[in-house]
Design a protein around this motif. Structure first.
Motif, PDB file in Angstrom:
ATOM      1  N   PHE A 141      -2.556  42.294  29.178  1.00 62.34           N
ATOM      2  CA  PHE A 141      -2.058  42.465  30.423  1.00 62.34           C
ATOM      3  C   PHE A 141      -0.762  42.174  30.822  1.00 62.34           C
ATOM      4  N   ALA A 142      -0.263  40.751  30.322  1.00 61.59           N
ATOM      5  CA  ALA A 142       0.817  40.607  30.473  1.00 61.59           C
ATOM      6  C   ALA A 142       2.097  41.269  29.930  1.00 61.59           C
ATOM      7  N   ARG A 143       1.583  41.924  28.696  1.00 57.50           N
ATOM      8  CA  ARG A 143       2.672  42.847  27.933  1.00 57.50           C
ATOM      9  C   ARG A 143       2.514  44.205  28.527  1.00 57.50           C
ATOM     10  N   LEU A 144       1.500  44.822  29.077  1.00 53.77           N
ATOM     11  CA  LEU A 144       1.273  46.138  29.648  1.00 53.77           C
ATOM     12  C   LEU A 144       2.122  46.077  31.040  1.00 53.77           C
ATOM     13  N   LEU A 145       1.907  44.887  31.695  1.00 51.57           N
ATOM     14  CA  LEU A 145       2.413  44.897  33.103  1.00 51.57           C
ATOM     15  C   LEU A 145       4.036  44.757  33.052  1.00 51.57           C
ATOM     16  N   GLY A 146       4.366  44.259  32.038  1.00 55.08           N
ATOM     17  CA  GLY A 146       5.924  43.859  31.847  1.00 55.08           C
ATOM     18  C   GLY A 146       6.438  45.519  31.574  1.00 55.08           C
ATOM     19  N   GLU A 147       5.898  46.075  30.576  1.00 55.50           N
ATOM     20  CA  GLU A 147       6.329  47.409  30.239  1.00 55.50           C
ATOM     21  C   GLU A 147       6.152  48.322  31.433  1.00 55.50           C
ATOM     22  N   GLY A 148       5.095  48.203  32.027  1.00 54.18           N
ATOM     23  CA  GLY A 148       4.803  49.028  33.171  1.00 54.18           C
ATOM     24  C   GLY A 148       5.705  48.995  34.324  1.00 54.18           C
ATOM     25  N   LEU A 149       5.823  47.683  34.738  1.00 55.43           N
ATOM     26  CA  LEU A 149       6.629  47.658  35.923  1.00 55.43           C
ATOM     27  C   LEU A 149       8.213  47.813  35.822  1.00 55.43           C
TER      28      LEU A 149
END
Length: 301
Positions: free
Chosen positions: A288-296
């Protein structure tokens, strides 16, 4: 900002201790050779995630194709047997596989006796369903870390848990760096269900310095069912939708005048992320942390 190894509230420590297997609390270790002999069978997805995070390839995993689509990480190597449904594993297959030990989340109590005739069962609770989102430091993420450390200690590989926690710490740091140019705004976290204060997602948001826009009640697994109009309470908030199913639903809602006026839809503050297992412990928090950082970052950098 709270660190991964920050102080954990006394009540949460006691709750974690109460849920860990007796062998772990006593400090005993099952044979370390379990790590290399392929003898540990996961009875559910969270246990599979935990074993893989510890560098252990499970002897079997339930609903393996669905795991690869809905859980994704850690990746499962080819050749791992599918042991059937999570709610009803194939006992005949398990008997033939003859694992040295089962690891499960404790939800298969109906067949526990039959499983124990094949091999001992160790309970690995990744999620504190008794949490009430009372704001204790650490929350679900601290519980998941303690549970993973307990499992690793019982397997005689405590260093593997520390490696997993270090990976999570690096991923959180990388996500914070990605978001350094983003002006923080509250975020609703939606995966068909809305995720609240006692969710794993909430704790990851907290460590990234982002507020959870949903402050209403949530159930034992940290989520609640709400109508979309309930998400109008924070007009400055963005929305993060997890999973393609919810993404399609949002597209349909955006076409309806009743919902098209929701600020995050009207102003394009919606981020779609791939599937994540919301109660999946340390590995799910890392994903979640990785995908959120990439997505935002691309939207708000």
């Amino acid at each position: 900002m709270p660190g991964i190894n920050g102080t954990v509230g006394r009540r949460r420590v006691l709750r974690t201790a109460a849920l860990l297997p007796v062998g772990l609390m006593a400090g005993g270790a099952w044979s370390a050779e379990r790590r290399t002999d392929g003898g540990l069978c996961a009875l559910d997805w969270t246990s599979a995630q935990a074993l893989l995070a510890l560098g252990i390839v499970p002897r079997g995993i339930p609903e393996l194709d669905r795991y690869r689509r809905a859980v994704v990480e850690p990746a499962v190597p080819d050749g791992v047997p599918d042991i059937g449904a999570r709610a009803e594993p194939n006992l005949e297959l398990l008997d033939r596989l003859a694992p040295a030990r089962f690891v499960g989340d404790g939800t298969l109590s109906a067949v526990q006796g039959r499983l124990e005739r094949i091999a001992p069962v160790t309970v690995h609770p990744p999620f504190d369903t008794r949490s009430d989102g009372d704001g204790e430091p650490g929350g679900q993420l601290a519980f998941a870390i303690a549970s993973l450390r307990g499992l690793a200690a019982g397997l005689g590989v405590p260093e593997e848990a520390e490696r997993a926690v270090a990976r999570l710490d690096r991923t959180l740091a990388a996500a914070r760096d990605r978001l350094s140019g983003w002006e923080p705004r509250p975020l609703y976290i939606l995966s068909v269900l809305i995720h609240g204060r006692n969710s794993l997602y909430h704790d990851v948001l907290d460590r990234l310095g982002i507020a959870n826009a949903w402050t209403g009640p949530s159930g034992p697994y940290g989520h609640a069912t709400v109508t979309m109009d309930r998400l109008a309470g924070r007009p400055d908030a963005g929305l993060v939708n997890i999973g393609s199913e919810g993404g399609r639903a949002l597209e349909a809602l955006a076409a309806l005048p009743l919902f098209a006026g929701l600020p995050f839809l009207r102003e394009g503050r919606v981020t779609i992320l791939p599937p994540i297992l919301f109660y999946g412990g340390v590995s799910a928090a890392e994903r979640f942390a990785r995908l959120l950082g990439e997505g935002l970052a691309p939207h708000h950098g």
